[in-house]
Design a protein around this motif. Structure first.
Motif, PDB file in Angstrom:
ATOM      1  N   MET A  32       0.838  -0.994   0.085  1.00 26.29           N
ATOM      2  CA  MET A  32       0.074  -0.164  -0.056  1.00 26.29           C
ATOM      3  C   MET A  32       1.186   1.255  -0.033  1.00 26.29           C
ATOM      4  N   LYS A  33       0.490   2.231  -0.735  1.00 29.27           N
ATOM      5  CA  LYS A  33       1.132   3.426  -0.777  1.00 29.27           C
ATOM      6  C   LYS A  33       0.483   4.585  -0.312  1.00 29.27           C
ATOM      7  N   LEU A  43      -9.918  14.978  -7.058  1.00 33.28           N
ATOM      8  CA  LEU A  43     -10.234  16.104  -6.231  1.00 33.28           C
ATOM      9  C   LEU A  43      -9.016  16.608  -5.867  1.00 33.28           C
ATOM     10  N   THR A  44      -7.672  16.358  -6.292  1.00 34.70           N
ATOM     11  CA  THR A  44      -6.304  16.715  -5.865  1.00 34.70           C
ATOM     12  C   THR A  44      -6.358  17.158  -4.223  1.00 34.70           C
ATOM     13  N   ARG A  45      -6.994  15.743  -3.443  1.00 33.49           N
ATOM     14  CA  ARG A  45      -6.640  16.195  -1.986  1.00 33.49           C
ATOM     15  C   ARG A  45      -5.882  14.901  -1.576  1.00 33.49           C
ATOM     16  N   VAL A  46      -4.986  15.204  -0.537  1.00 32.82           N
ATOM     17  CA  VAL A  46      -4.286  14.230   0.244  1.00 32.82           C
ATOM     18  C   VAL A  46      -4.869  14.033   1.588  1.00 32.82           C
ATOM     19  N   PRO A  47      -4.506  12.985   2.258  1.00 30.78           N
ATOM     20  CA  PRO A  47      -3.876  11.803   1.692  1.00 30.78           C
ATOM     21  C   PRO A  47      -4.856  10.986   0.812  1.00 30.78           C
ATOM     22  N   ALA A  48      -3.882  10.279  -0.043  1.00 34.01           N
ATOM     23  CA  ALA A  48      -4.491   9.284  -1.024  1.00 34.01           C
ATOM     24  C   ALA A  48      -3.825   8.016  -0.657  1.00 34.01           C
ATOM     25  N   LEU A  49      -4.602   6.906  -0.921  1.00 29.96           N
ATOM     26  CA  LEU A  49      -3.955   5.495  -0.573  1.00 29.96           C
ATOM     27  C   LEU A  49      -4.070   4.672  -1.926  1.00 29.96           C
ATOM     28  N   VAL A  50      -3.067   4.174  -2.301  1.00 28.27           N
ATOM     29  CA  VAL A  50      -3.047   3.388  -3.412  1.00 28.27           C
ATOM     30  C   VAL A  50      -2.789   1.870  -2.991  1.00 28.27           C
ATOM     31  N   LEU A  51      -3.682   1.058  -3.298  1.00 29.86           N
ATOM     32  CA  LEU A  51      -3.622  -0.216  -2.867  1.00 29.86           C
ATOM     33  C   LEU A  51      -2.469  -0.801  -3.671  1.00 29.86           C
ATOM     34  N   ASP A  52      -2.067  -2.241  -3.191  1.00 30.30           N
ATOM     35  CA  ASP A  52      -1.288  -3.129  -4.085  1.00 30.30           C
ATOM     36  C   ASP A  52      -1.512  -3.477  -5.204  1.00 30.30           C
ATOM     37  N   ASP A  53      -3.220  -3.407  -5.517  1.00 29.36           N
ATOM     38  CA  ASP A  53      -3.251  -3.652  -7.172  1.00 29.36           C
ATOM     39  C   ASP A  53      -3.322  -2.289  -7.930  1.00 29.36           C
ATOM     40  N   GLU A  59      -5.238   0.252  -7.343  1.00 27.57           N
ATOM     41  CA  GLU A  59      -6.694   0.881  -7.111  1.00 27.57           C
ATOM     42  C   GLU A  59      -6.432   2.028  -6.116  1.00 27.57           C
ATOM     43  N   ALA A  60      -6.859   3.242  -6.297  1.00 34.39           N
ATOM     44  CA  ALA A  60      -6.856   4.297  -5.396  1.00 34.39           C
ATOM     45  C   ALA A  60      -7.959   3.845  -4.406  1.00 34.39           C
ATOM     46  N   SER A  61      -7.848   4.466  -3.218  1.00 32.14           N
ATOM     47  CA  SER A  61      -8.860   4.280  -1.937  1.00 32.14           C
ATOM     48  C   SER A  61      -8.842   5.516  -1.134  1.00 32.14           C
ATOM     49  N   ASP A  62     -10.113   5.637  -0.633  1.00 33.98           N
ATOM     50  CA  ASP A  62     -10.108   6.882   0.363  1.00 33.98           C
ATOM     51  C   ASP A  62      -9.676   6.402   1.464  1.00 33.98           C
ATOM     52  N   PRO A  63      -8.796   7.247   2.375  1.00 29.39           N
ATOM     53  CA  PRO A  63      -8.327   6.746   3.571  1.00 29.39           C
ATOM     54  C   PRO A  63      -9.229   7.052   4.625  1.00 29.39           C
ATOM     55  N   PHE A  64     -10.481   7.331   4.546  1.00 33.15           N
ATOM     56  CA  PHE A  64     -11.346   7.703   5.629  1.00 33.15           C
ATOM     57  C   PHE A  64     -11.635   6.545   6.558  1.00 33.15           C
ATOM     58  N   PRO A  65     -11.808   5.421   6.089  1.00 30.55           N
ATOM     59  CA  PRO A  65     -12.300   4.240   6.960  1.00 30.55           C
ATOM     60  C   PRO A  65     -10.782   3.777   7.795  1.00 30.55           C
TER      61      PRO A  65
END
Length: 69
Positions: free
Chosen positions: A1-2, A46-56, A58-64
């Motif tokens: 994850m990134k 939306l050009t907002r950070v943080p952003a999570l990039v999963l190992d596959d 795919e980008a994900s919302d870090p809120f959860p």
């Protein structure tokens, strides 16, 4: 994850601490959103950070993650 963002952002720091507390390995990609917004936009339109990039890739919302879900 990134994790995309710089640690000067309290939101990026909160996400990093949450990931660490949950023993979820991640790599920090310190992209400065104000200097290079195009690098963030490809992960978050939306050009907002943080952003999570999963190992596959795919980008994900870090809120959860930051709320312990």
């Amino acid at each position: 994850m990134k994790l995309i963002g710089i640690l000067r952002s309290p939101y990026v720091r909160r996400t990093a601490v949450s990931l660490h507390a949950m023993n979820m390995p991640f790599e920090l990609d310190p992209v400065p959103v104000f200097d290079k917004p195009e690098l963030v936009t490809k992960y978050n339109p939306l050009t907002r950070v943080p952003a999570l990039v999963l190992d596959d890739g795919e980008a994900s919302d870090p809120f959860p993650v930051t709320n312990g879900v």
